[in-house]
Every structure is written in structure tokens, then in C-alpha cells.
Design a protein around this motif. Structure first.
Motif, PDB file in Angstrom:
ATOM      1  N   GLU A 605       0.824  -1.208   0.000  1.00  0.00           N
ATOM      2  CA  GLU A 605       0.000   0.000   0.000  1.00  0.00           C
ATOM      3  C   GLU A 605       0.859   1.259   0.000  1.00  0.00           C
ATOM      4  O   GLU A 605       0.505   2.269  -0.614  1.00  0.00           O
ATOM      5  CB  GLU A 605      -0.942  -0.019   1.202  1.00  0.00           C
ATOM      6  N   THR A 606       1.995   1.196   0.668  1.00  0.00           N
ATOM      7  CA  THR A 606       2.901   2.353   0.666  1.00  0.00           C
ATOM      8  C   THR A 606       3.429   2.613  -0.740  1.00  0.00           C
ATOM      9  O   THR A 606       3.513   3.768  -1.189  1.00  0.00           O
ATOM     10  CB  THR A 606       4.065   2.102   1.629  1.00  0.00           C
ATOM     11  N   GLU A 607       3.792   1.546  -1.455  1.00  0.00           N
ATOM     12  CA  GLU A 607       4.321   1.695  -2.810  1.00  0.00           C
ATOM     13  C   GLU A 607       3.229   2.151  -3.776  1.00  0.00           C
ATOM     14  O   GLU A 607       3.479   2.952  -4.686  1.00  0.00           O
ATOM     15  CB  GLU A 607       4.932   0.381  -3.275  1.00  0.00           C
ATOM     16  N   LEU A 608       2.005   1.625  -3.590  1.00  0.00           N
ATOM     17  CA  LEU A 608       0.918   1.983  -4.499  1.00  0.00           C
ATOM     18  C   LEU A 608       0.319   3.348  -4.190  1.00  0.00           C
ATOM     19  O   LEU A 608      -0.251   4.003  -5.071  1.00  0.00           O
ATOM     20  CB  LEU A 608      -0.184   0.913  -4.438  1.00  0.00           C
ATOM     21  N   GLY A 609       0.388   3.755  -2.954  1.00  0.00           N
ATOM     22  CA  GLY A 609      -0.194   5.025  -2.575  1.00  0.00           C
ATOM     23  C   GLY A 609      -1.695   4.974  -2.404  1.00  0.00           C
ATOM     24  O   GLY A 609      -2.374   6.006  -2.486  1.00  0.00           O
ATOM     25  N   ILE A 610      -2.263   3.797  -2.154  1.00  0.00           N
ATOM     26  CA  ILE A 610      -3.704   3.653  -1.946  1.00  0.00           C
ATOM     27  C   ILE A 610      -3.959   2.699  -0.798  1.00  0.00           C
ATOM     28  O   ILE A 610      -3.075   1.934  -0.388  1.00  0.00           O
ATOM     29  CB  ILE A 610      -4.427   3.108  -3.208  1.00  0.00           C
ATOM     30  N   ASN A 611      -5.161   2.731  -0.273  1.00  0.00           N
ATOM     31  CA  ASN A 611      -5.631   1.747   0.681  1.00  0.00           C
ATOM     32  C   ASN A 611      -6.416   0.709  -0.113  1.00  0.00           C
ATOM     33  O   ASN A 611      -7.491   1.009  -0.646  1.00  0.00           O
ATOM     34  CB  ASN A 611      -6.515   2.403   1.744  1.00  0.00           C
TER      35      ASN A 611
END
Length: 847
Positions: A605-611
Motif C-alpha cells: 500500500e505504501t508503494e501503491l499510494g492507496i488503501n
């Protein structure tokens, strides 16, 4: 000249001399290309990419004319077209997983039941013959055209290699193919032949031919006209193909005509036209030119009459109870019940023999196809034994105290005295020495290794591999009182045809200490029940997979039956479609999270920038549909439709994922993905391009009425939306609704539909690697033949079970299939005769 004429000339000259901005020309061309359903054809590579689809007859009319015109002018593309005719399609057969012993026993029992039902095997009727073609007859101008030039042909000429056989004006010929099939050619007709594995394909370039297809060991004979394909084995039919279209007329037997993803079955006297421009005509007029016209017409008449007679054959009635169940022990874990079809087969066989005796032309056909003594003997033996037996035969197996599954045992009620004497007389006459017949349970003696024991009593007949298995199978009941027995009894309440059931819970035994629950949820099976019965001229099949308690894991993802609106975006022409309603995506995510399946979630989620839960999955619903809805080549016309509860949040999540991908791509030195959008007529269109992903790296999508629709081109998405708006959908088509099973459900939890037809070959050929083994090629041939038939499976999710239903005539007990059972009956006869030569000393005895 009038002033008006001078003004007109001046205006025309100004139009002719006007200079158009090249940029405006290119912009206009780009707009036209964007509206075309396919990319423009600019090079030989573009045309050659369409050749497989052109050969399969699935191109649009305009597209096909472009390919045809180009290959006439371009030598390289014409050679590619000719070589493409002879390509062998292949695919890598899936690796087989090793089944657990209990599962193999379950399958063995099921296969045993199916073997009894279908006649114990598949018969190789005719040898494949010479690899050469022979000109049996020739009158007038008959010649072969090949790369080396033209060759005049006379009767008796043997042909090898590639080339096209043609007849001139006022000429005709009869050519025998390597499998024994005959092709009779009318004047001005042309065809070539190619081989793919065990299949032969007659490529009819044009004209009129009558084909007498030989009965084959394996594979099929195909006749490929420019716009349709006919598949047959052991039948007689005509194909007339011209510029306006093709017409197929059946003289004897059954043929399957495939065109543009659709398939139609024809019988004697039936006719099919590929276009409305080719109208129907009497079969007699279609084949009036044939030298065997009288014989062909006589066969049409006889088989039409025979078909009506066969409709009078009475099929076994559905059974609503079973006395044999009361005899079985409580530890029965496999149960297969098969209707006694011996009488129906005997009636069908008698009708065929009687008609053959009354008709000289049918007598000749009978002599060539059915006079084989083994076929008649096998059918007569089956009928004779069935007259002693009750309405059903049951194959069963038990689980011993040691946890092992016992050997299968077959039981049947006896309704007529004399069975033991009949069997003993037949076995002694045949010289079978590995069977033991007794009419006394008390004095059954052990038999040697590899032998079988048969008990033929006054009320019961039992066949077993040994006396211990036989005695245990009828040891006094108890099965009907078990939970598994009660479930089997339910199969009889609405009428039973074929029934197969296995108690998976007992067959696999208790889980060992420390056993970890399967996260997929497929390790808590309780039982499986397969039911198949014929009603109203169709065969319905239902399979129930029950679990111990509620479904869990992946097995629990399937939702309950309900409306799947995503299916409304699929057209009736779809070659494949799968649609499912799943549990809420957030609920599935939470289950996986609780099971420890998301160990690296925080990092991702940190890498994707989404929840993932609240942004991506919460914006989706439970419906999803995937389809192949259009041409298979050069880019497969895939379609994805999913329920979108929050289109804005879903699009934001997609953008975030693409940005994350591009960050990784930059670090790896790869080209970034492109995500663009365009507003047209009040609708926002999105385009995603992933460089380096070949032809599958581009997707167009938009949002419509609570769904996201994606496809490889905007045109396909526009069409999908149009299908929903017009009601022209797969779910409302006659071809689809005709396959729907009859049950208590108004909706389903999921479905898988395929009607690949002529699109299957090019698709498999495009995605299959070269260098396959003979086994893998054989697997392709078998899969392609089966997949070409329309098929529908529906799925229903209940709390503690999954139900699968389908319709089809593969094992249907109907008169048409009984006519075809002469072939497997011949196989049984051959096995019967083969046993004479390998039998040991007799063990027949009256005890």
C-alpha cells in the motif's frame, strides 16, 4: 454556351485545382481509422496477420474481400495463404496432478458406470489406409494444379503432395482420399486436401462435391468451404460453394456445420445455406448431377423413414426408488446407478435390421456398416442379458476398517429365471475361462488372481472381483439409514436416470494430527452427487458438491444466485463468456486478512499510494464478466465488465497504480505506461497502454450504468454499450436460453458458456508454441473437437454446497445415440472374441 454552363465549368475547375492541406488530409484519415473496427491494412504483414481468420471464414465480408484481392496481386502473400492451409494447430497439454487414492477410486467407479452405459469402449472401425489419393473415375478435363505446374489426370492416377484438383466444363471425377472417403466432383469444381494429426480437411475452393465419408478410427473429416466448415465421420453429404455462399445437403447420417462461431447439426434430408442469397432447393435437385443419384436419393428416403421409426423406441422410464440400496452396507462410499438400456438398444437394432431387410439400398449400407458379426453379437448379447435384469444396475464400493476402499461390485435385480444357465452357456461357447458363475451364496468359492466371480441367484445378480467383496456388498443393509444414503435417495425423488455419488468425507479419512486447514476451503468436502436424466428430448446434468458446514476460503467466494447485469454487455455472437457474482470484495479481503494472507500489505500500500480495502475494493461490486466477443485474430476481442460502485474512486485507484508502475519502470529502464482520457459526447473514455506488452498491452474502458467496461479497442466497448441498450444480448438469445438447465433457480451464481466454432482453430494456432509431442497434438485434436460444440455450465452457491448444472447430449439415452451405439457395441464384441484367445481353464460350476 449559356452563362450558367460557364459558371459551372468555372466552379468545377476551382474544385479540381484547389490545394488541400496535407495535415487536414491526415487528420481526416485518422478520424476514419478511429471509426473502423480494425486497424488499417497498410503492409503485407497486416494482410498476413489476417490469413488464419480468413481461412476460418470469420472475417467481415469487406475485410475478406480486401484480403482476397491483395493475395491475388501479391505473390508473397499468396504463398503465405497457401502455406497457412497446411499448418497444424497445437497446444501444450496441461500437466496432470496426481490424484489421491480415494479420489481415483471415486473416478474409477464413475468411469465404470460410464463404460457400461456407452458399451465398454470406442471402436476403431476402419484402417487409415494409404497416405495417397487415387482418382477412381475421371471424365472430360480433370487436372491438378501445383507449384510445379498443371497435370492432366486419368482414372487410376495416384496423387501425393500438395496441389488442387480441378474439373473443367462438362467434366467430373471421383477421388478416393487416404482414409477411404470418396469425393465426387461436379464440373468446374476444385479442392485440395491437408492433414492435421488424424484429421483430414478437404478445402473446397468452389463448385459442387458429394462426399462419402469413411468411418474412422480417430479424428474427423472436414470440408472447409470459404465461408463455413463441415465436420463428419461416416456419412454422405453434398457441399455446393460459390460467390454467393455455400449450401450443405445431407444424404445419410449426421453432419455439423460451423459458421462464424455458430454450429448447426443436420440429419438426412436436412439442408443449410450460409447466406440468405443461397436459397434452399430440394436435395434431389442438388445432387441430380451425381452418377450415383438414384442410390443417394434412395438413402435419403430410407434414413428419413428410419429416423421416424427410431422415434418410436421406448426409452427407460425414470426410476423413483431403488430396492438395491436397501441391500448395501452402511460403509458404502461409492454409488453409481445406471438404467437398464438393453431393451431400448435391442428395439433400435431390430428396427434397423427390419428396414435393411425390406430395402435393397439400406441392405447394402447395412452390409458395409453393420454386418460385422461382432457388432451384431454384442448387441444381441446385451439385449439377451438385460431381459433377465431389473430396471437398473448399481456399481458400488465400500470403505474397510483399515480405511482402504474396496473393489467395485455391480448389482442388479433379477426378474426372470434362467440367468445363471444363460451366462454359463454363453461363457462356455465363447471359451471365456476367467469367470465363475454360481447360484448359491453359501458355497461361493475363492477364485484365482485376476478372475471374477458372478452370483446369479433367483432375485439378485452380483459381479465382483472376489468373493469377499461380493459378500460384503450385500451384507444386510444399513446404507439407506446413513446421511450419505439419504442424499442418494433424494436423487430418486424427482426421477433418476444416471446417478453417481461418492462420500468424500469417509473416503479421505480423518485428518492426521497437526493437519492445517486448506485455505482454499476445498479440504472439507462432504460428498459429491452427479445426476443425469433425459426429459422432453434433452439431457439435464446436475452435480452437487457438499461441504461439512458452511463454505470457507475460495470455495466460499461464490455468491448466492442473483441477477448478473454485467452479462448484458455481451452479444449473442460471443464465442466464450464467463460471468459470476461473488461475495462482497471487502468481505473477501477481510477473510484473507484474517487468514494471514496479507503479510506484505502495508509495504504494498505504501508503494501503491492507496488503501487496497477502502479505495480499490470498496469501489467494486461482486459482479464480473469476461468474454471473447468478436474476432480471435489478429488481437483477441476480449471484454471485461465489472460492477463499479464508485467510478471516481476506482479511476483514482487505477491512476495511482499506474503511477506506481511507472516509478518502478523508470528504475528498471523501461518505458512508462500511458493512461489518457478523452471526453466525447458527454462520455469519458480512458486508454491504458503498456509498452512492450505486445498486442495485449492496450485497453480502452469507460463507465456505464454502474459498470466498468474494458476491451482492446474503443469500438468494442461502444458495441458492448450498444448491446445493452438494444437488448441484443447473449442472455436473451435463443442459442443461450436453449442450453439453460431446468431447475428451481430463476438466476445463477455464475455461468461459463462457449460456442467457439470456427474461431477456435485460429485462436489455438496463434497462442500455441511449436515443437509439440504427438501426445500433445492428440490432446489438441480432442479438445478442439469438443470445444467446437456449444456448451453451457451454470453454478449455484448455497451455504453448504455448490451446484453445477448443464445440458447436453453427450450421454443422452435417445434413439439417435442408440443408432450410433452400434460402434461401441462392435468394440465390446471384439473384446469378447479377443477373450477367447487369452482365456485359461474354465471355472464354470453349478454349486
Amino acid at each position: 454556351m449559356s452563362p450558367e454552363s460557364n459558371d459551372l465549368d468555372r466552379i468545377l475547375n476551382e474544385i479540381r485545382e484547389e490545394e488541400v492541406d496535407p495535415a487536414a488530409v491526415e487528420a481526416a484519415a485518422a478520424r476514419v481509422r478511429a471509426r473502423l473496427p480494425h486497424a488499417a491494412l497498410r503492409s503485407c504483414e497486416d494482410f498476413q496477420a489476417l490469413i488464419p481468420e480468413y481461412r476460418a471464414g470469420t472475417l467481415t465480408e469487406a475485410r475478406a474481400l480486401l484480403v482476397k484481392d491483395h493475395t491475388r496481386e501479391c505473390l508473397a502473400c499468396r504463398k503465405a495463404l497457401e502455406s497457412d492451409r497446411h499448418k497444424v494447430m497445437a497446444f501444450t497439454a496441461p500437466r496432470r496432478a496426481t490424484a489421491a487414492p480415494w479420489f481415483r477410486w471415486a473416478m474409477a467407479a464413475g468411469i465404470a458406470g460410464l463404460a457400461v452405459l456407452t458399451g465398454y469402449g470406442v471402436w476403431d472401425a476402419v484402417s487409415t489406409g494409404s497416405s495417397r489419393m487415387v482418382v477412381e473415375a475421371a471424365n472430360g478435363t480433370v487436372y491438378r494444379v501445383a507449384a510445379q505446374g498443371s497435370q492432366r489426370l486419368q482414372a487410376g492416377a495416384e496423387l501425393t503432395g500438395a496441389g488442387e484438383i480441378r474439373t473443367g466444363s462438362g467434366s467430373g471425377a471421383v477421388v478416393r482420399l487416404r482414409d477411404g472417403s470418396l469425393v465426387e466432383m461436379r464440373e468446374r469444381s476444385a479442392f485440395s486436401v491437408s492433414e492435421a494429426g488424424r484429421d483430414l480437411t478437404v478445402h473446397l475452393a468452389g463448385g459442387n462435391v458429394i462426399v462419402e465419408a469413411a468411418k474412422r478410427r480417430t479424428g474427423h473429416l472436414y470440408v472447409a468451404a470459404p465461408d463455413c466448415r463441415v465436420s463428419v465421420t461416416g456419412t454422405v453429404f453434398s457441399v455446393n460453394s460459390g460467390v454467393k455462399g455455400s449450401r450443405v445437403s445431407v444424404i445419410e447420417g449426421e453432419v455439423r456445420v460451423a459458421q462464424s462461431g455458430r454450429e448447426q447439426v443436420l440429419h438426412a434430408g436436412d439442408q443449410y445455406s450460409s447466406t440468405a442469397a443461397v436459397g434452399p432447393i430440394p436435395v434431389a435437385d442438388e445432387i441430380a448431377w451425381s452418377r450415383n443419384f438414384e442410390q443417394h436419393m434412395a438413402l435419403v428416403k430410407e434414413f428419413t423413414a428410419l429416423g421416424k421409426k427410431m422415434e418410436q423406441v421406448r426409452m427407460p422410464e425414470l426410476r423413483y426408488s431403488s430396492r438395491l440400496m436397501a441391500m448395501l452396507p452402511a460403509d458404502t462410499v461409492v454409488y453409481a446407478a445406471i438404467p437398464n438400456i438393453g431393451k431400448a438398444i435391442g428395439e433400435a437394432h431390430q428396427i434397423m435390421r427390419q428396414r435393411a431387410a425390406e430395402s435393397p439400398v439400406l441392405a447394402q449400407w447395412w452390409e458395409q456398416n453393420m454386418a460385422n458379426g461382432h457388432a451384431n453379437q454384442a448387441i444381441e448379447e446385451l439385449q439377451a442379458v438385460s431381459e433377465y435384469l431389473g430396471d437398473e444396475i448399481v456399481v458400488t464400493a465400500t470403505r474397510g476398517a483399515d480405511g482402504k476402499i474396496g473393489k467395485p461390485v455391480a448389482l442388479a435385480e433379477v426378474k426372470r429365471t434362467g440367468l445363471r444357465d444363460h451366462l454359463q452357456a454363453r461363457f462356455e461357447k465363447a471359451g471365456a475361462k476367467d469367470l465363475r458363475v454360481s447360484d448359491s451364496l453359501e458355497t461361493l468359492a475363492p477364485v484365482g488372481r485376476g478372475e471374477a466371480v458372478i452370483y446369479a441367484g433367483r432375485d439378485l445378480a452380483v459381479v465382483a472381483a472376489d468373493t469377499a467383496s461380493l459378500r460384503k456388498a450385500i451384507s444386510g443393509g444399513g446404507f439407506a439409514g446413513t446421511a450419505f444414503g439419504n442424499r442418494v435417495a433424494e436423487s430418486y425423488r424427482d426421477g433418476a436416470g444416471f446417478v453417481f455419488a461418492a462420500d468424500l468425507e469417509k473416503m479421505k479419512g480423518a485428518a492426521p494430527a497437526g493437519h492445517r486447514e486448506n485455505r482454499a476451503g476445498f479440504d472439507n468436502f462432504k460428498y459429491v452427487v452427479l445426476e443425469q436424466k433425459e426429459s422432453g428430448g434433452r439431457t439435464d446434468t446436475h452435480a452437487v458438491l457438499a461441504f461439512q458446514g458452511n463454505r470457507k476460503g475460495v470455495a466460499g467466494w461464490l455468491g448466492r444466485p442473483g441477477h448478473i447485469g454485467a452479462l448484458d454487455y455481451v452479444s449473442p455472437e460471443a464465442g466464450f463468456a464467463a460471468a459470476f457474482t461473488l461475495k462482497d470484495p471487502v468481505a473477501i479481503f477481510d477473510e484473507m486478512l484474517a487468514a494471514g494472507e496479507m503479510k506484505n500489505l502495508a509495504k504494498a500500500e505504501t508503494e501503491l499510494g492507496i488503501n487496497v480495502r477502502n479505495d480499490l475494493l470498496a469501489s467494486l461490486g461482486g459482479e464480473i464478466t469476461v468474454a471473447m466477443d468478436g474476432p480471435a485474430l489478429p488481437v483477441p476481442s476480449w471484454k471485461l465488465v465489472a460492477e463499479a460502485r464508485d467510478a471516481n474512486r476506482l479511476q483514482w485507484s487505477i491512476q495511482a497504480i499506474v503511477q506506481a508502475y511507472n516509478r518502478h519502470a523508470a528504475g528498471d529502464g523501461k518505458q512508462p505506461a500511458q493512461l489518457t482520457q478523452e471526453a466525447v459526447a458527454g462520455r469519458t473514455w480512458h486508454r491504458l497502454v503498456i509498452p512492450g506488452a505486445s498486442s495485449y498491452g492496450e485497453a480502452h474502458y469507460t463507465f456505464d450504468n454502474g459498470y466498468v467496461i474494458a476491451a482492446p479497442s474503443r469500438t468494442l466497448v461502444e458495441r458492448a454499450i450498444g448491446y445493452k441498450g438494444s437488448g441484443y444480448t447473449l442472455a436473451r438469445s435463443a442459442a443461450f436460453t436453449a442450453l439453460l438447465p431446468r431447475d428451481r433457480y430463476a438466476d445463477f451464481s455464475g455461468m461459463v458458456y462457449q460456442n467457439m466454432g470456427t474461431t477456435l482453430g485460429p485462436l489455438l494456432g496463434a497462442i500455441t508454441p511449436n515443437g509439440l509431442t504427438a501426445e500433445q497434438k492428440k490432446a489438441l485434436e480432442s479438445a478442439a473437437a469438443e470445444m467446437a460444440k456449444p456448451m453451457l455450465f451454470t453454478f449455484y452457491g448455497e451455504d453448504d454446497r455448490i451446484i453445477v448444472a448443464s445440458t447436453g447430449n453427450l450421454l443422452a439415452l435417445n434413439p439417435a445415440n442408440l443408432m450410433r451405439m452400434s460402434v461401441p457395441m462392435a468394440a465390446a464384441g471384439n473384446l469378447f472374441q479377443h477373450g477367447k484367445r487369452h482365456a485359461r481353464a474354465p471355472h464354470m460350476e453349478r454349486q
